[in-house]
Design a protein around this motif. Structure first.
Motif, PDB file in Angstrom:
ATOM      1  N   PRO A  28       2.080   4.052   8.399  1.00  0.00           N
ATOM      2  CA  PRO A  28       2.149   4.233   6.944  1.00  0.00           C
ATOM      3  C   PRO A  28       2.630   2.962   6.248  1.00  0.00           C
ATOM      4  O   PRO A  28       3.655   2.386   6.631  1.00  0.00           O
ATOM      5  N   PRO A  29       1.918   2.516   5.217  1.00  0.00           N
ATOM      6  CA  PRO A  29       2.335   1.314   4.499  1.00  0.00           C
ATOM      7  C   PRO A  29       3.400   1.634   3.464  1.00  0.00           C
ATOM      8  O   PRO A  29       3.473   2.743   2.934  1.00  0.00           O
ATOM      9  N   GLY A  30       4.241   0.655   3.193  1.00  0.00           N
ATOM     10  CA  GLY A  30       5.218   0.805   2.126  1.00  0.00           C
ATOM     11  C   GLY A  30       4.673   0.266   0.827  1.00  0.00           C
ATOM     12  O   GLY A  30       3.634  -0.391   0.795  1.00  0.00           O
ATOM     13  N   PRO A  31       5.358   0.530  -0.280  1.00  0.00           N
ATOM     14  CA  PRO A  31       4.924  -0.006  -1.567  1.00  0.00           C
ATOM     15  C   PRO A  31       5.155  -1.513  -1.610  1.00  0.00           C
ATOM     16  O   PRO A  31       5.940  -2.061  -0.815  1.00  0.00           O
ATOM     17  N   PRO A  32       4.420  -2.181  -2.539  1.00  0.00           N
ATOM     18  CA  PRO A  32       3.486  -1.623  -3.510  1.00  0.00           C
ATOM     19  C   PRO A  32       2.070  -1.498  -2.946  1.00  0.00           C
ATOM     20  O   PRO A  32       1.670  -2.279  -2.089  1.00  0.00           O
ATOM     21  N   LEU A  33       1.343  -0.508  -3.442  1.00  0.00           N
ATOM     22  CA  LEU A  33      -0.043  -0.274  -3.079  1.00  0.00           C
ATOM     23  C   LEU A  33      -0.908  -0.390  -4.326  1.00  0.00           C
ATOM     24  O   LEU A  33      -0.402  -0.341  -5.453  1.00  0.00           O
ATOM     25  N   PRO A  34      -2.219  -0.542  -4.158  1.00  0.00           N
ATOM     26  CA  PRO A  34      -3.092  -0.478  -5.330  1.00  0.00           C
ATOM     27  C   PRO A  34      -2.873   0.835  -6.072  1.00  0.00           C
ATOM     28  O   PRO A  34      -2.691   1.885  -5.439  1.00  0.00           O
ATOM     29  N   PRO A  35      -2.879   0.836  -7.407  1.00  0.00           N
ATOM     30  CA  PRO A  35      -2.566   2.045  -8.170  1.00  0.00           C
ATOM     31  C   PRO A  35      -3.521   3.196  -7.904  1.00  0.00           C
ATOM     32  O   PRO A  35      -3.123   4.364  -7.969  1.00  0.00           O
ATOM     33  N   ARG A  36      -4.773   2.886  -7.609  1.00  0.00           N
ATOM     34  CA  ARG A  36      -5.748   3.941  -7.272  1.00  0.00           C
ATOM     35  C   ARG A  36      -6.166   3.724  -5.823  1.00  0.00           C
ATOM     36  O   ARG A  36      -6.997   2.862  -5.531  1.00  0.00           O
ATOM     37  N   SER A  37      -5.576   4.504  -4.935  1.00  0.00           N
ATOM     38  CA  SER A  37      -5.841   4.270  -3.521  1.00  0.00           C
ATOM     39  C   SER A  37      -5.617   5.537  -2.703  1.00  0.00           C
ATOM     40  O   SER A  37      -4.919   6.458  -3.118  1.00  0.00           O
ATOM     41  N   GLU A  38      -6.242   5.546  -1.530  1.00  0.00           N
ATOM     42  CA  GLU A  38      -6.029   6.600  -0.534  1.00  0.00           C
ATOM     43  C   GLU A  38      -5.751   5.901   0.790  1.00  0.00           C
ATOM     44  O   GLU A  38      -6.445   4.950   1.151  1.00  0.00           O
ATOM     45  N   VAL A  39      -4.726   6.367   1.514  1.00  0.00           N
ATOM     46  CA  VAL A  39      -4.340   5.753   2.777  1.00  0.00           C
ATOM     47  C   VAL A  39      -4.918   6.569   3.932  1.00  0.00           C
ATOM     48  O   VAL A  39      -4.774   7.792   3.983  1.00  0.00           O
ATOM     49  N   LEU A  40      -5.564   5.868   4.846  1.00  0.00           N
ATOM     50  CA  LEU A  40      -6.122   6.479   6.050  1.00  0.00           C
ATOM     51  C   LEU A  40      -5.413   5.865   7.250  1.00  0.00           C
ATOM     52  O   LEU A  40      -5.529   4.661   7.498  1.00  0.00           O
ATOM     53  N   LEU A  41      -4.668   6.684   8.008  1.00  0.00           N
ATOM     54  CA  LEU A  41      -3.971   6.205   9.193  1.00  0.00           C
ATOM     55  C   LEU A  41      -4.865   6.413  10.408  1.00  0.00           C
ATOM     56  O   LEU A  41      -5.231   7.539  10.740  1.00  0.00           O
TER      57      LEU A  41
ATOM     58  N   THR B 237      -7.337  -4.722   6.041  1.00  0.00           N
ATOM     59  CA  THR B 237      -6.546  -5.907   6.390  1.00  0.00           C
ATOM     60  C   THR B 237      -5.177  -5.557   6.965  1.00  0.00           C
ATOM     61  O   THR B 237      -4.359  -6.446   7.198  1.00  0.00           O
ATOM     62  N   GLY B 238      -4.892  -4.287   7.187  1.00  0.00           N
ATOM     63  CA  GLY B 238      -3.601  -3.878   7.727  1.00  0.00           C
ATOM     64  C   GLY B 238      -2.576  -3.640   6.634  1.00  0.00           C
ATOM     65  O   GLY B 238      -2.804  -3.917   5.453  1.00  0.00           O
ATOM     66  N   ARG B 239      -1.410  -3.137   7.039  1.00  0.00           N
ATOM     67  CA  ARG B 239      -0.402  -2.767   6.032  1.00  0.00           C
ATOM     68  C   ARG B 239       0.422  -3.949   5.555  1.00  0.00           C
ATOM     69  O   ARG B 239       1.066  -3.871   4.514  1.00  0.00           O
ATOM     70  N   MET B 240       0.411  -5.052   6.297  1.00  0.00           N
ATOM     71  CA  MET B 240       1.145  -6.231   5.861  1.00  0.00           C
ATOM     72  C   MET B 240       0.296  -6.997   4.844  1.00  0.00           C
ATOM     73  O   MET B 240      -0.861  -7.299   5.084  1.00  0.00           O
ATOM     74  N   GLY B 241       0.849  -7.303   3.712  1.00  0.00           N
ATOM     75  CA  GLY B 241       0.100  -8.056   2.712  1.00  0.00           C
ATOM     76  C   GLY B 241      -0.591  -7.215   1.665  1.00  0.00           C
ATOM     77  O   GLY B 241      -1.329  -7.740   0.827  1.00  0.00           O
ATOM     78  N   LEU B 242      -0.346  -5.903   1.674  1.00  0.00           N
ATOM     79  CA  LEU B 242      -1.013  -5.045   0.685  1.00  0.00           C
ATOM     80  C   LEU B 242      -0.538  -5.337  -0.731  1.00  0.00           C
ATOM     81  O   LEU B 242      -1.224  -4.983  -1.702  1.00  0.00           O
ATOM     82  N   ALA B 243       0.601  -5.983  -0.865  1.00  0.00           N
ATOM     83  CA  ALA B 243       1.102  -6.313  -2.197  1.00  0.00           C
ATOM     84  C   ALA B 243       0.125  -7.188  -2.968  1.00  0.00           C
ATOM     85  O   ALA B 243       0.112  -7.169  -4.203  1.00  0.00           O
ATOM     86  N   ALA B 244      -0.706  -7.931  -2.242  1.00  0.00           N
ATOM     87  CA  ALA B 244      -1.695  -8.788  -2.914  1.00  0.00           C
ATOM     88  C   ALA B 244      -2.676  -7.965  -3.735  1.00  0.00           C
ATOM     89  O   ALA B 244      -3.269  -8.472  -4.695  1.00  0.00           O
ATOM     90  N   PHE B 245      -2.856  -6.698  -3.372  1.00  0.00           N
ATOM     91  CA  PHE B 245      -3.835  -5.844  -4.061  1.00  0.00           C
ATOM     92  C   PHE B 245      -3.170  -4.876  -5.048  1.00  0.00           C
ATOM     93  O   PHE B 245      -3.855  -4.062  -5.676  1.00  0.00           O
ATOM     94  N   ALA B 246      -1.865  -4.968  -5.199  1.00  0.00           N
ATOM     95  CA  ALA B 246      -1.135  -4.001  -6.034  1.00  0.00           C
ATOM     96  C   ALA B 246      -1.518  -4.072  -7.500  1.00  0.00           C
ATOM     97  O   ALA B 246      -1.366  -3.090  -8.236  1.00  0.00           O
TER      98      ALA B 246
END
Length: 250
Positions: A159-172, A136-145
């Protein structure tokens, strides 16, 4: 005729290319990019970066730069700027057109679960699987934090900023993607549920076909509506035809 294109999409760039090439005689083209992507693909013609400062700022820009037509070719989920454009166009009496690529349509074999927001998607995805491919892109990732019960593969351009899901891997990565690549990626990361926005278009559609082949459920965030009363074109060709209708002399 001065045309302002609110862009950042493939359709916006193609429209700028078509107009700069002379599809409608006597047109000056300015493309506005929000500046959220670090290395945007700049379209031909004049380009401005950054926001306008809300409805009043956009209206002032339209007046100051003598804009004759406003085309909202932003991402289907860029709701705020679309509604600002509708209000600013009404204030300044500038004709407005929204360009929206068609949304995706489920076919036989798809297991789609429609939701109205990222928050709803965050609640549903861990129910459907434990390894989530989040596109869904880097905007709005806080919904999954707060989703600690699932692991997330988060794909985005920058690169997305925090907050991110606690168990996650980022693929650019940036599309367009291929069916083979998407299938291999999902298998390699043992993905068992896909989350996407209904962005439409061919560049990112292969993930849907890969999910279908692998029998994976897909959480699809539905699009926000286009502001009431704003005409809609599905692509650059229709936008050019609209410009010719409102300014036939070129």
């Amino acid at each position: 005729m001065h045309v302002l294109i609110l862009g950042g999409t493939t359709e916006a760039r193609r429209l700028a290319e078509t107009l700069v090439a002379g599809a409608v005689p006597g047109v000056r083209v300015t493309s506005s990019l929000a500046g959220r992507v670090e290395r945007p693909r700049r379209p031909p013609g004049e380009v401005r970066l950054g926001g306008f400062g809300g409805v009043d700022g956009l209206a002032a820009w339209l007046r100051e730069h003598h804009v004759d037509a406003l085309i909202d070719a932003t991402h289907p989920f860029a709701r705020t700027i679309s509604f600002h454009a509708a209000e600013a166009a009404a204030l300044t009496h500038v004709p407005l057109l929204a360009v929206r690529r068609p949304g995706w349509v489920a076919v036989e074999g798809d297991d789609w679960h429609g939701v109205e927001s990222l928050e709803q998607a965050a609640r549903l995805a861990p129910v459907l699987g434990s390894r989530v491919f989040l596109t869904t892109g880097r905007m709005g990732l806080a919904a999954f934090a707060g989703c600690a019960e699932a692991w997330f593969l988060v794909r985005c351009v920058d690169p997305p900023g925090p907050p991110l899901p606690p168990r996650s891997e980022v693929l650019l990565d940036r599309g367009p993607y291929t069916l083979d690549g998407e299938r291999d990626l999902m298998r390699r990361h043992r993905v068992d549920v896909l989350v996407t926005k209904d962005s439409g278009g061919a560049a990112t559609a292969p993930k849907l076909a890969a999910a279908r082949e692998l029998g994976l459920p897909v959480v699809v965030v539905r699009r926000p509506p286009v502001p009431q009363g704003v005409p809609v074109a599905e692509g650059p060709e229709a936008a050019v035809a609209w410009l010719e209708r409102i300014h036939p002399s070129g």
